[in-house]
Design a protein around this motif. Structure first.
Motif, short mmCIF file in Angstrom:
data_model
loop_
_atom_site.label_atom_id
_atom_site.label_comp_id
_atom_site.label_asym_id
_atom_site.label_seq_id
_atom_site.Cartn_x
_atom_site.Cartn_y
_atom_site.Cartn_z
N CYS A 34 10.14 1.67 0.64
CA CYS A 34 9.33 2.45 -0.30
C CYS A 34 9.91 3.83 -0.59
O CYS A 34 9.29 4.63 -1.30
CB CYS A 34 7.91 2.59 0.25
N LYS A 35 11.07 4.12 -0.06
CA LYS A 35 11.67 5.46 -0.17
C LYS A 35 11.84 5.91 -1.62
O LYS A 35 11.56 7.07 -1.95
CB LYS A 35 13.03 5.47 0.53
N THR A 64 0.98 0.85 -3.30
CA THR A 64 1.11 -0.59 -3.49
C THR A 64 2.31 -1.13 -2.72
O THR A 64 2.26 -2.23 -2.16
CB THR A 64 1.24 -0.93 -4.99
N CYS A 65 3.39 -0.37 -2.66
CA CYS A 65 4.57 -0.77 -1.90
C CYS A 65 4.20 -0.97 -0.43
O CYS A 65 4.57 -1.97 0.18
CB CYS A 65 5.67 0.28 -2.05
N TYR A 66 3.46 -0.04 0.15
CA TYR A 66 3.02 -0.18 1.53
C TYR A 66 2.00 -1.30 1.68
O TYR A 66 2.03 -2.05 2.65
CB TYR A 66 2.44 1.13 2.06
N ALA A 67 1.11 -1.43 0.71
CA ALA A 67 0.07 -2.46 0.79
C ALA A 67 0.67 -3.86 0.73
O ALA A 67 0.14 -4.78 1.36
CB ALA A 67 -0.93 -2.28 -0.34
N GLN A 78 -6.02 -6.04 -6.00
CA GLN A 78 -5.65 -5.08 -7.04
C GLN A 78 -4.80 -5.74 -8.12
O GLN A 78 -4.99 -5.50 -9.31
CB GLN A 78 -4.90 -3.89 -6.44
N LYS A 79 -3.88 -6.59 -7.71
CA LYS A 79 -3.04 -7.30 -8.68
C LYS A 79 -3.88 -8.19 -9.59
O LYS A 79 -3.65 -8.28 -10.79
CB LYS A 79 -1.96 -8.09 -7.97
N ALA A 103 -9.80 0.46 -1.62
CA ALA A 103 -9.72 -0.53 -0.53
C ALA A 103 -8.32 -0.54 0.09
O ALA A 103 -8.18 -0.66 1.31
CB ALA A 103 -10.08 -1.91 -1.05
N ILE A 104 -7.29 -0.39 -0.75
CA ILE A 104 -5.92 -0.33 -0.23
C ILE A 104 -5.76 0.89 0.67
O ILE A 104 -5.23 0.79 1.78
CB ILE A 104 -4.89 -0.29 -1.39
N ARG A 105 -6.21 2.04 0.21
CA ARG A 105 -6.07 3.27 1.01
C ARG A 105 -6.80 3.13 2.35
O ARG A 105 -6.27 3.53 3.39
CB ARG A 105 -6.59 4.46 0.23
#
Length: 117
Positions: A34-35, A64-67, A78-79, A103-105
């Protein structure tokens, strides 16, 4: 007379699931993946200190990258939300799918994920 207290206790304990924490290796691996999003978000924030809302899409992409690795159920929801918006033509920019973003957070926080921001 037999008591049924054990049934209630068993039922509540069997229904409770703990969220596994992210270990250091998992965190480091996802940080590398995710950098680019993190770097882009940091640059956007430096370039727009008075208007952080400009960077909202980059921030969302970072989460989203982390999720995708650590909160797959929430990421999929979310998608689905965005897919529904795009296919229906209802997408008008920002502000959609906020419950899914929240919800992701929450899921990332529950797992101990430290995003690169």
């Amino acid at each position: 007379m037999w008591g049924l207290g054990w049934v209630a206790e068993w039922w509540s304990s069997s229904r409770t699931t703990s969220t596994p924490k992210i270990n250091a290796d998992q965190q480091e691996r996802q940080d590398r993946k995710c950098k680019a999003f993190s770097t882009g978000l940091q640059g956007c924030r430096r370039a727009n200190p008075d208007n952080p809302e400009v960077c909202k899409n980059l921030e969302q992409r970072l989460f989203t990258c982390y999720a995708d690795a650590f909160a797959k159920v929430e990421a999929n929801e979310q998608k689905k939300c965005f897919t529904k918006l795009y296919t229906s033509g209802a997408y008008k920019g920002r502000g959609h799918c906020m419950p899914e973003e929240d919800a992701i957070r929450k899921a990332l926080a529950a797992r101990g994920c430290k995003t690169l921001v």
